[in-house]
Design an enzyme around this catalytic site. Structure first.
Site, PDB file in Angstrom:
ATOM      1  N   ARG A 195     -15.618 -14.175 -10.796  1.00 56.53           N
ATOM      2  CA  ARG A 195     -15.135 -12.799 -10.587  1.00 56.53           C
ATOM      3  C   ARG A 195     -16.268 -11.800 -10.696  1.00 56.53           C
ATOM      4  O   ARG A 195     -16.331 -10.814  -9.963  1.00 56.53           O
ATOM      5  CB  ARG A 195     -14.094 -12.445 -11.673  1.00 56.53           C
ATOM      6  CG  ARG A 195     -12.673 -12.745 -11.309  1.00 56.53           C
ATOM      7  CD  ARG A 195     -11.739 -12.150 -12.328  1.00 56.53           C
ATOM      8  NE  ARG A 195     -11.906 -12.746 -13.646  1.00 56.53           N
ATOM      9  CZ  ARG A 195     -11.397 -12.251 -14.769  1.00 56.53           C
ATOM     10  NH1 ARG A 195     -10.690 -11.143 -14.749  1.00 56.53           N
ATOM     11  NH2 ARG A 195     -11.577 -12.855 -15.911  1.00 56.53           N
ATOM     12  N   HIS A 253       1.925   0.649 -12.995  1.00 57.73           N
ATOM     13  CA  HIS A 253       2.674  -0.589 -13.235  1.00 57.73           C
ATOM     14  C   HIS A 253       4.171  -0.258 -13.256  1.00 57.73           C
ATOM     15  O   HIS A 253       4.580   0.717 -13.902  1.00 57.73           O
ATOM     16  CB  HIS A 253       2.236  -1.213 -14.566  1.00 57.73           C
ATOM     17  CG  HIS A 253       2.901  -2.518 -14.823  1.00 57.73           C
ATOM     18  ND1 HIS A 253       2.519  -3.687 -14.183  1.00 57.73           N
ATOM     19  CD2 HIS A 253       3.944  -2.844 -15.613  1.00 57.73           C
ATOM     20  CE1 HIS A 253       3.298  -4.676 -14.593  1.00 57.73           C
ATOM     21  NE2 HIS A 253       4.167  -4.192 -15.447  1.00 57.73           N
ATOM     22  N   MET A 298      -3.744  -6.967  -7.526  1.00 58.55           N
ATOM     23  CA  MET A 298      -3.183  -8.002  -8.380  1.00 58.55           C
ATOM     24  C   MET A 298      -4.243  -8.951  -8.949  1.00 58.55           C
ATOM     25  O   MET A 298      -4.108 -10.174  -8.857  1.00 58.55           O
ATOM     26  CB  MET A 298      -2.100  -8.775  -7.603  1.00 58.55           C
ATOM     27  CG  MET A 298      -0.979  -7.875  -7.128  1.00 58.55           C
ATOM     28  SD  MET A 298      -0.325  -6.777  -8.423  1.00 58.55           S
ATOM     29  CE  MET A 298       1.355  -7.321  -8.498  1.00 58.55           C
ATOM     30  N   ASN A 358      -4.409   2.415 -13.541  1.00 58.56           N
ATOM     31  CA  ASN A 358      -3.527   1.457 -12.876  1.00 58.56           C
ATOM     32  C   ASN A 358      -2.100   1.985 -12.974  1.00 58.56           C
ATOM     33  O   ASN A 358      -1.757   2.691 -13.918  1.00 58.56           O
ATOM     34  CB  ASN A 358      -3.609   0.085 -13.553  1.00 58.56           C
ATOM     35  CG  ASN A 358      -2.732  -0.948 -12.859  1.00 58.56           C
ATOM     36  OD1 ASN A 358      -2.650  -0.978 -11.631  1.00 58.56           O
ATOM     37  ND2 ASN A 358      -2.053  -1.788 -13.621  1.00 58.56           N
ATOM     38  N   LEU A 390      -7.129  -9.423 -12.403  1.00 57.88           N
ATOM     39  CA  LEU A 390      -7.736  -8.921 -13.632  1.00 57.88           C
ATOM     40  C   LEU A 390      -9.178  -8.529 -13.346  1.00 57.88           C
ATOM     41  O   LEU A 390      -9.806  -9.073 -12.437  1.00 57.88           O
ATOM     42  CB  LEU A 390      -7.690 -10.002 -14.715  1.00 57.88           C
ATOM     43  CG  LEU A 390      -6.299 -10.306 -15.283  1.00 57.88           C
ATOM     44  CD1 LEU A 390      -6.388 -11.475 -16.247  1.00 57.88           C
ATOM     45  CD2 LEU A 390      -5.720  -9.089 -15.958  1.00 57.88           C
ATOM     46  N   LEU A 391      -9.688  -7.599 -14.131  1.00 58.11           N
ATOM     47  CA  LEU A 391     -11.054  -7.121 -13.949  1.00 58.11           C
ATOM     48  C   LEU A 391     -11.926  -7.557 -15.121  1.00 58.11           C
ATOM     49  O   LEU A 391     -11.440  -7.761 -16.232  1.00 58.11           O
ATOM     50  CB  LEU A 391     -11.066  -5.600 -13.846  1.00 58.11           C
ATOM     51  CG  LEU A 391     -10.263  -4.994 -12.695  1.00 58.11           C
ATOM     52  CD1 LEU A 391     -10.361  -3.488 -12.727  1.00 58.11           C
ATOM     53  CD2 LEU A 391     -10.750  -5.508 -11.358  1.00 58.11           C
ATOM     54  N   GLY A 416       0.781  -1.240   0.000  1.00 55.15           N
ATOM     55  CA  GLY A 416       0.000   0.000   0.000  1.00 55.15           C
ATOM     56  C   GLY A 416       0.809   1.284   0.000  1.00 55.15           C
ATOM     57  O   GLY A 416       0.286   2.333   0.383  1.00 55.15           O
ATOM     58  N   SER A 417       2.056   1.236  -0.483  1.00 51.30           N
ATOM     59  CA  SER A 417       2.826   2.489  -0.505  1.00 51.30           C
ATOM     60  C   SER A 417       2.212   3.487  -1.487  1.00 51.30           C
ATOM     61  O   SER A 417       2.237   4.709  -1.239  1.00 51.30           O
ATOM     62  CB  SER A 417       4.296   2.237  -0.834  1.00 51.30           C
ATOM     63  OG  SER A 417       4.445   1.723  -2.127  1.00 51.30           O
ATOM     64  N   ASN A 418       1.631   3.011  -2.565  1.00 48.73           N
ATOM     65  CA  ASN A 418       0.980   3.940  -3.503  1.00 48.73           C
ATOM     66  C   ASN A 418      -0.340   4.466  -2.932  1.00 48.73           C
ATOM     67  O   ASN A 418      -0.680   5.629  -3.135  1.00 48.73           O
ATOM     68  CB  ASN A 418       0.765   3.268  -4.860  1.00 48.73           C
ATOM     69  CG  ASN A 418       2.057   3.186  -5.637  1.00 48.73           C
ATOM     70  OD1 ASN A 418       2.564   4.184  -6.123  1.00 48.73           O
ATOM     71  ND2 ASN A 418       2.628   1.983  -5.717  1.00 48.73           N
TER      72      ASN A 418
END
Ligand code: GAR
Length: 204
Positions: free
Chosen positions: A69, A113, A94, A111, A96-97, A15-17
């Site tokens: 999902r 990356h 992490m 997102n 996929l949606l 969770g640093s971002n």
């Protein structure tokens, strides 16, 4: 999105971002953007503790408890609607949606990356780039589609691999770039200063 942009962050890990976005929001560096929800698929992830300490509502779910999902995404989508979320920022989420989440947030879901896409998509992008022996890697912020890190690129910043440095040093430098770049891009979205035309994005 210029007046009070309500943001949900999706994360699975450290969770640093998330923290960088939260601090930017609290310091008025997100252009009126406010982090109102954390969505997390890993109840033990450190990001959950960060959200608790910051008093940010957290939506926790366990993917294994759902057959598909689409089923858990429908529940998340309902919560996003209830909270009137304008913008979704994936930050180390992490998974996929499916179109259940991607469609309603088309052009409004980002997102980050840790590589210069389309090189090294997927997990452990920094390790992939390191093992490949690239001299330049970096960070990409892109819109989310159903693919693995395949959406339209919004912003990129290069990071040069320094002679003699190890993968831990490179990782730390890439994370620093992420934590600076992501709030900048989210601010531009929150201020409505982004025009998307197919694969081309203009900022400013
Ligand atoms: C970040 O480096 C992010 O770019 C990466 O996961 C890390 C999460 O760190 N995301 C991906 O690889 C997405 N394909 P954080 O939990 O400390 O923000």
């Amino acid at each position: 999105m210029s007046q009070g942009c309500r943001i949900a962050v999706f994360a699975s890990g450290n969770g640093s971002n998330f923290q960088a976005l939260l601090e930017a929001s609290r310091e008025g560096r997100l252009g009126g953007g406010e982090i109102v929800l954390l969505v997390c698929d890993k109840p033990n992830a450190f990001v959950v503790e960060r959200a608790r300490q910051a008093g940010v509502e957290t939506y926790l779910f366990r993917p294994k408890e759902y057959a598909r999902r689409e089923d858990y995404e429908a529940e998340i989508a309902a919560r996003l609607t209830e909270l009137e979320i304008d913008l979704v920022a994936l930050a180390g989420y992490m998974r996929l949606l499916t179109p259940v989440l991607v469609s309603p947030y088309a052009g409004r879901m980002l997102n980050i990356h840790p590589s210069l896409l389309p090189a090294f998509p997927g997990t452990d992008a920094i390790g992939q780039a390191w093992n490949y022996g690239v001299k330049i890697t970096g960070v990409t912020v892109h819109l989310v589609d159903e693919g693995m890190d395949t959406g339209t690129i919004v912003a990129q910043e290069a990071v040069t691999v320094e002679p003699g440095e190890d993968v831990d040093s490179l990782t730390a430098r890439i994370h620093q770039v992420e934590q600076r770049l992501y709030p900048q891009v989210v601010k531009q979205f929150a201020e409505g200063r982004v025009r998307v035309n197919g694969r081309k994005v203009e900022l400013g």
